[in-house]
Enzyme design. Structure first.
Site, PDB file in Angstrom:
ATOM      1  N   ARG A  75     -10.418 -11.136  -3.799  1.00 22.54           N
ATOM      2  CA  ARG A  75     -10.352  -9.694  -4.106  1.00 22.54           C
ATOM      3  C   ARG A  75     -10.680  -9.403  -5.570  1.00 22.54           C
ATOM      4  O   ARG A  75     -10.716  -8.255  -5.998  1.00 22.54           O
ATOM      5  CB  ARG A  75      -8.953  -9.131  -3.793  1.00 22.54           C
ATOM      6  CG  ARG A  75      -8.595  -9.185  -2.333  1.00 22.54           C
ATOM      7  CD  ARG A  75      -7.277  -8.476  -2.067  1.00 22.54           C
ATOM      8  NE  ARG A  75      -6.650  -9.006  -0.876  1.00 22.54           N
ATOM      9  CZ  ARG A  75      -6.896  -8.580   0.367  1.00 22.54           C
ATOM     10  NH1 ARG A  75      -7.760  -7.609   0.585  1.00 22.54           N
ATOM     11  NH2 ARG A  75      -6.282  -9.127   1.402  1.00 22.54           N
ATOM     12  N   TYR A 122       0.799  -1.234   0.000  1.00 12.94           N
ATOM     13  CA  TYR A 122       0.000   0.000   0.000  1.00 12.94           C
ATOM     14  C   TYR A 122       0.834   1.288   0.000  1.00 12.94           C
ATOM     15  O   TYR A 122       0.254   2.381  -0.020  1.00 12.94           O
ATOM     16  CB  TYR A 122      -0.956  -0.008   1.197  1.00 12.94           C
ATOM     17  CG  TYR A 122      -1.924  -1.174   1.169  1.00 12.94           C
ATOM     18  CD1 TYR A 122      -2.819  -1.330   0.119  1.00 12.94           C
ATOM     19  CD2 TYR A 122      -1.922  -2.136   2.186  1.00 12.94           C
ATOM     20  CE1 TYR A 122      -3.696  -2.401   0.068  1.00 12.94           C
ATOM     21  CE2 TYR A 122      -2.797  -3.215   2.151  1.00 12.94           C
ATOM     22  CZ  TYR A 122      -3.672  -3.336   1.088  1.00 12.94           C
ATOM     23  OH  TYR A 122      -4.543  -4.400   1.043  1.00 12.94           O
ATOM     24  N   ASN A 157     -12.720   4.340  -1.879  1.00 14.75           N
ATOM     25  CA  ASN A 157     -11.965   3.109  -1.633  1.00 14.75           C
ATOM     26  C   ASN A 157     -12.629   2.465  -0.423  1.00 14.75           C
ATOM     27  O   ASN A 157     -12.395   2.875   0.720  1.00 14.75           O
ATOM     28  CB  ASN A 157     -10.483   3.393  -1.360  1.00 14.75           C
ATOM     29  CG  ASN A 157      -9.692   2.098  -1.224  1.00 14.75           C
ATOM     30  OD1 ASN A 157     -10.268   1.010  -1.096  1.00 14.75           O
ATOM     31  ND2 ASN A 157      -8.373   2.197  -1.239  1.00 14.75           N
ATOM     32  N   HIS A 204      -8.770   1.473  -5.904  1.00 17.26           N
ATOM     33  CA  HIS A 204      -7.961   0.587  -5.055  1.00 17.26           C
ATOM     34  C   HIS A 204      -6.495   0.892  -5.292  1.00 17.26           C
ATOM     35  O   HIS A 204      -6.076   1.077  -6.448  1.00 17.26           O
ATOM     36  CB  HIS A 204      -8.264  -0.886  -5.349  1.00 17.26           C
ATOM     37  CG  HIS A 204      -9.698  -1.197  -5.119  1.00 17.26           C
ATOM     38  ND1 HIS A 204     -10.228  -1.281  -3.865  1.00 17.26           N
ATOM     39  CD2 HIS A 204     -10.713  -1.323  -5.988  1.00 17.26           C
ATOM     40  CE1 HIS A 204     -11.520  -1.468  -3.972  1.00 17.26           C
ATOM     41  NE2 HIS A 204     -11.851  -1.503  -5.237  1.00 17.26           N
TER      42      HIS A 204
HETATM   43  O1  CA2 Z   1      -5.949  -1.926  -2.690  1.00 17.46           O
HETATM   44  C1  CA2 Z   1      -6.805  -1.342  -2.039  1.00 17.46           C
HETATM   45  O2  CA2 Z   1      -6.895  -0.114  -1.968  1.00 17.46           O
HETATM   46  C2  CA2 Z   1      -7.788  -2.164  -1.189  1.00 17.46           C
HETATM   47  O3  CA2 Z   1      -9.053  -1.521  -1.255  1.00 17.46           O
HETATM   48  C3  CA2 Z   1      -7.254  -2.166   0.222  1.00 17.46           C
HETATM   49  C4  CA2 Z   1      -8.068  -3.038   1.167  1.00 17.46           C
HETATM   50  C5  CA2 Z   1      -8.253  -4.430   0.600  1.00 17.46           C
HETATM   51  O4  CA2 Z   1      -9.103  -5.197   1.448  1.00 17.46           O
HETATM   52  C6  CA2 Z   1      -8.841  -4.387  -0.797  1.00 17.46           C
HETATM   53  O5  CA2 Z   1      -8.922  -5.711  -1.278  1.00 17.46           O
HETATM   54  C7  CA2 Z   1      -7.965  -3.579  -1.728  1.00 17.46           C
HETATM   55  C8  CA2 Z   1      -7.375  -3.182   2.527  1.00 17.46           C
HETATM   56  C9  CA2 Z   1      -6.986  -1.904   3.151  1.00 17.46           C
HETATM   57  C10 CA2 Z   1      -6.063  -2.214   4.267  1.00 17.46           C
HETATM   58  O6  CA2 Z   1      -5.215  -1.089   4.413  1.00 17.46           O
HETATM   59  C11 CA2 Z   1      -4.089  -1.234   5.160  1.00 17.46           C
HETATM   60  C12 CA2 Z   1      -3.188  -0.211   5.064  1.00 17.46           C
HETATM   61  C13 CA2 Z   1      -2.034  -0.288   5.770  1.00 17.46           C
HETATM   62  C14 CA2 Z   1      -1.778  -1.350   6.599  1.00 17.46           C
HETATM   63  C15 CA2 Z   1      -2.695  -2.375   6.703  1.00 17.46           C
HETATM   64  C16 CA2 Z   1      -3.860  -2.311   5.983  1.00 17.46           C
END
Ligand code: CA2
Length: 148
Positions: free
Chosen positions: A112, A28, A75, A101
């Site tokens: 996903r 991320y 998002n 995303h």
């Molecule tokens: O890729 C993306 O932006 C997602 O929406 C992020 C989600 C995930 O469940 C989707 O499949 C794709 C998860 C967000 C979690 O964000 C974090 C950020 C930093 C550390 C841990 C989690």
């Protein structure tokens, strides 16, 4: 809507995105949510960009229902793959919603690969890291007929 007017765009982030920059940085990136938000404001000075983040599904739905923005960049995090309720809120809103995303969800686990939200969104941007937010703002401005 008139060219050169100020657009109102709401950026909504769902569960766990408040943790951006603190862990899972390979997936991320290293920017915090606050830094991403600051960059959106800086890059689109002619427009009014507002922000909301929640880990709670109902709060995300309330934000969609209550906004007076002309477009939403969303998002929805993990709710993307599970939430009929957020999908229904998007459909009911009749607002253009651009789904974003950070990661390439098609290149990740099979759960996903399906978004319940995409069919009711104006379009989807994924796999471009946090630049996806800026790309989604550009897409929203173009949809609404604004200059940027
Ligand atoms: O890729 C993306 O932006 C997602 O929406 C992020 C989600 C995930 O469940 C989707 O499949 C794709 C998860 C967000 C979690 O964000 C974090 C950020 C930093 C550390 C841990 C989690």
């Amino acid at each position: 809507m008139y060219l050169c007017d100020m657009a109102k765009i709401l950026i909504i982030n769902g569960p766990n995105l408040n943790l951006l920059g603190t862990r899972e940085t390979d997936t991320y990136g290293v920017m915090s949510l606050q830094e991403i938000e600051n960059q959106c404001v800086k890059n689109f000075p002619k427009h009014h960009i507002s922000f909301f983040q929640s880990n709670i599904e109902g709060e995300l739905i309330d934000a969609i229902q209550r906004t007076n923005a002309e477009a939403v960049v969303l998002n929805a995090g993990g709710y993307t793959h599970t939430s009929v309720a957020i999908r229904d809120a998007i459909a009911a809103s009749e607002l253009p919603v651009v789904e974003v995303h950070i990661s390439n969800i098609s290149a990740r686990e099979s759960f996903r690969h399906t978004s319940l939200l995409s069919p009711v969104c104006a379009g989807v941007i994924f796999g471009f890291g946090v630049d996806g937010y800026g790309l989604a703002i550009v897409a929203s401005l173009r949809l609404l007929g604004y200059d940027f």
